[in-house]
Design an enzyme around this catalytic site. Structure first.
Site, PDB file in Angstrom:
ATOM      1  N   ILE A   1       0.872  -1.165   0.000  1.00 53.00           N
ATOM      2  CA  ILE A   1       0.000   0.000   0.000  1.00 53.00           C
ATOM      3  C   ILE A   1       0.914   1.220   0.000  1.00 53.00           C
ATOM      4  CG2 ILE A   1      -2.036  -1.067   1.035  1.00 53.00           C
ATOM      5  CD1 ILE A   1      -1.197  -0.103   3.727  1.00 53.00           C
ATOM      6  N   ASP A   2       0.438   2.314  -0.545  1.00 52.63           N
ATOM      7  CA  ASP A   2       1.278   3.494  -0.716  1.00 52.63           C
ATOM      8  C   ASP A   2       1.803   4.008   0.624  1.00 52.63           C
ATOM      9  OD1 ASP A   2       0.749   3.383  -3.418  1.00 52.63           O
ATOM     10  OD2 ASP A   2      -0.900   4.842  -3.313  1.00 52.63           O
ATOM     11  N   LYS A   3       2.907   4.723   0.565  1.00 53.21           N
ATOM     12  CA  LYS A   3       3.527   5.303   1.751  1.00 53.21           C
ATOM     13  C   LYS A   3       2.511   6.074   2.584  1.00 53.21           C
ATOM     14  CE  LYS A   3       6.765   8.966   3.083  1.00 53.21           C
ATOM     15  NZ  LYS A   3       7.722   9.986   2.609  1.00 53.21           N
TER      16      LYS A   3
ATOM     17  N   ARG B   1      -6.563   5.787  -6.282  1.00 58.74           N
ATOM     18  CA  ARG B   1      -6.286   7.213  -6.486  1.00 58.74           C
ATOM     19  C   ARG B   1      -6.491   7.612  -7.944  1.00 58.74           C
ATOM     20  NH1 ARG B   1      -0.402   7.651  -4.049  1.00 58.74           N
ATOM     21  NH2 ARG B   1      -0.718   9.877  -4.501  1.00 58.74           N
TER      22      ARG B   1
END
Length: 338
Positions: free
Chosen positions: A158-160, A257
């Site tokens: 999962i993104d930062k 996103r």
């Protein structure tokens, strides 16, 4: 897309406690008919956007590219559509990091798997600019044997700046099982997000995603991209924002996103895909302050469900929203009720 990894016997130490392994990758793609008439080098740039056009041209000339089993081909060869292209990509780098004593929020653990609640701001895997202080570094410290597994047992990311649940395999059989479940799309992954704009209803976004050729850190809707399917439903409407629950059918980089921005409901706080920051008109002072201080996309991996690699029992976990998103929702509610 089919691919294999063949490790080469080349490993050497780097600075900062890292090592590298060279890995050969074979990639196979069918040329979409919408690329008919395009030159081979141009088609490769569309199909294999992870690599630069100059590198792809070099690989064509060195015989690393096959079209329908033919090897000696020109970069100017015109595509008809439907051809099978095999690319033997040059050795790529796999980073092996050192263990670091970084606290982990463990939700579940047994001999096979580990479920972690990742905070926003923590990078999952080392990369340029983030060689240390990642989830992978923390996992190597928590379970020393993970250094023998691909990516220390991490099977998805999962993104930062996204918070929430992430699964880790502790054994190679568990890693193979979780990877297979991801490929079969049987793992349940649900997110909670706050979008800019007031939605009238939920729906599904079924649009392929690929790298943005103008900015390799961004992704975009591209017909030559990989299949990406996102289901979303409305949980709560505000005057100018919407709280939604999102279920992933596929798991492309930045998928939620990109898809939400595509339907013109970008995630609140997304500094990459939501465009220029705009303060809503007539908002309360608290909401304005909260909004200015919220420096990440409002996205949380809230639910994770999978079949246990050993017992085959279905397991599911849910993680409540972190404080910053709770505070944001409270400020939204107060702003609506002013």
């Amino acid at each position: 897309m089919a691919q294999y990894h063949a490790k080469l016997s080349c490993e050497y130490n780097l600075t900062m406690g890292l090592s590298e392994e060279l890995v050969m990758t074979r990639l196979t793609e069918e040329v979409p008919y919408e690329l008919a008439g395009m030159r081979l080098d141009q088609a490769l740039a569309e199909l294999f956007a992870d690599y630069s056009r100059s590198k792809l041209q070099t690989w064509i000339k060195s015989g690393r590219v096959q079209i329908n089993d033919a090897i000696n081909i020109s970069p100017k060869t015109k595509m008809d559509g439907g051809e099978i292209i095999i690319l033997d990509a040059e050795a790529e780098v796999v980073i092996t990091a050192e263990a670091e004593n970084i606290p982990l929020d463990i939700i579940f653990e047994d001999d096979s798997i580990l479920i972690v609640n990742k905070p926003a701001g923590l990078v999952v895997h080392p990369a340029v600019g983030n060689w240390n202080g990642t989830l992978l570094n923390a996992l190597l410290n928590y379970v020393p044997g993970l250094d023998s597994l691909p990516r220390a047992g991490i099977v998805h990311r999962i993104d930062k700046d996204t918070s929430g649940l992430l699964m880790v395999a502790k054994t190679l059989p568990a890693h193979n099982s979780l990877t297979q479940q991801l490929q079969e799309r049987s793992i349940v992954r649900e997110y909670i997000a706050i979008c800019r704009g007031r939605m009238t209803a939920g729906g599904t976004v079924d649009e392929p995603i690929g790298r943005d050729p103008a900015d390799r850190k961004r992704y975009m809707i591209r017909m030559s991209g990989k299949e990406a399917v996102t289901h979303y439903r409305v949980s709560q409407r505000f005057l100018r924002h919407t709280l939604i629950r999102v279920k992933l059918e596929t798991g492309r980089t930045h998928q939620i996103r990109v898809h939400m921005a595509h339907i013109r409901f970008p995630l609140l706080g997304d500094q990459v895909y939501s465009g220029r920051f705009q303060m809503p008109p007539n908002c309360t002072e608290r909401f304005a302050t909260t909004l200015r201080s919220f420096k990440r996309q409002a996205l949380h991996a809230a639910k994770l469900g999978l079949k246990h690699p050993v017992t085959e029992e279905y397991l599911e976990w849910e993680q409540p929203l972190p404080f910053d998103m709770v505070d944001l929702l409270e400020a939204l509610t107060e702003n609506d009720n002013q």
